[in-house]
Write a protein that holds these residues in place. Structure first.
Motif, PDB file in Angstrom:
ATOM      1  N   LYS A   1       0.829  -1.208   0.000  1.00  0.00           N
ATOM      2  CA  LYS A   1       0.000   0.000   0.000  1.00  0.00           C
ATOM      3  C   LYS A   1       0.868   1.265   0.000  1.00  0.00           C
ATOM      4  O   LYS A   1       0.530   2.223  -0.700  1.00  0.00           O
ATOM      5  N   PRO A   2       2.004   1.294   0.738  1.00  0.00           N
ATOM      6  CA  PRO A   2       2.865   2.479   0.650  1.00  0.00           C
ATOM      7  C   PRO A   2       3.395   2.724  -0.773  1.00  0.00           C
ATOM      8  O   PRO A   2       3.525   3.872  -1.192  1.00  0.00           O
ATOM      9  N   SER A   3       3.648   1.651  -1.514  1.00  0.00           N
ATOM     10  CA  SER A   3       4.082   1.815  -2.906  1.00  0.00           C
ATOM     11  C   SER A   3       2.990   2.466  -3.736  1.00  0.00           C
ATOM     12  O   SER A   3       3.253   3.342  -4.564  1.00  0.00           O
ATOM     13  N   VAL A   4       1.751   2.038  -3.504  1.00  0.00           N
ATOM     14  CA  VAL A   4       0.622   2.627  -4.232  1.00  0.00           C
ATOM     15  C   VAL A   4       0.443   4.084  -3.809  1.00  0.00           C
ATOM     16  O   VAL A   4       0.174   4.943  -4.647  1.00  0.00           O
ATOM     17  N   SER A   5       0.615   4.370  -2.531  1.00  0.00           N
ATOM     18  CA  SER A   5       0.488   5.754  -2.049  1.00  0.00           C
ATOM     19  C   SER A   5       1.503   6.659  -2.727  1.00  0.00           C
ATOM     20  O   SER A   5       1.172   7.770  -3.161  1.00  0.00           O
ATOM     21  N   TYR A   6       2.730   6.185  -2.843  1.00  0.00           N
ATOM     22  CA  TYR A   6       3.780   6.954  -3.507  1.00  0.00           C
ATOM     23  C   TYR A   6       3.420   7.165  -4.982  1.00  0.00           C
ATOM     24  O   TYR A   6       3.515   8.279  -5.506  1.00  0.00           O
TER      25      TYR A   6
END
Length: 121
Positions: free
Chosen positions: A37-42
């Protein structure tokens, strides 16, 4: 218009989520792409900054006209290439995987030739 391969993948996945669920959520994109999810947020931050998507207060994602154009083109290439490889006798799973790799780099000329060949059948 030059866009990074990863951005194309995210936009394509977002369009697929929109078609499948009727809405786009970050968690669904993360699950589909197999990323965190942090990758998607970035990625969504960058896509927003470049005008490819917008997000509402609840976190639902909308493709902008510019984002939809790229997502549609990429998804179309993916489908056409998958069908082309399958018509050559490649199994479905391999055809899908190879299409995903090639859809970003294939020239317009070569893609048009593949489309013409498929139309002959």
């Amino acid at each position: 218009m030059k866009i990074l391969r990863a951005s194309e993948d995210y936009l394509e996945a977002m369009l697929m989520m929109k078609e499948k669920y009727g809405y786009i959520r970050s968690i669904d994109v993360a699950d589909y792409l197999g990323v965190t999810k942090p990758s998607v947020s970035y990625a969504t931050k960058r896509l927003r900054e470049n005008g490819y998507i917008s997000m509402d207060k609840s976190g639902l994602i909308t493709l902008t006209e510019k984002g939809m154009e790229i997502a549609s083109r990429t998804l179309d290439r993916h489908h056409v290439l998958t069908e082309f490889f399958k018509s050559l006798g490649v199994d479905g799973k391999t055809a899908e995987a190879d299409a995903c790799k090639i859809e970003h780099d294939i020239s317009r000329q070569t893609f048009a030739a593949i489309c013409a060949k498929l139309e002959e059948k």
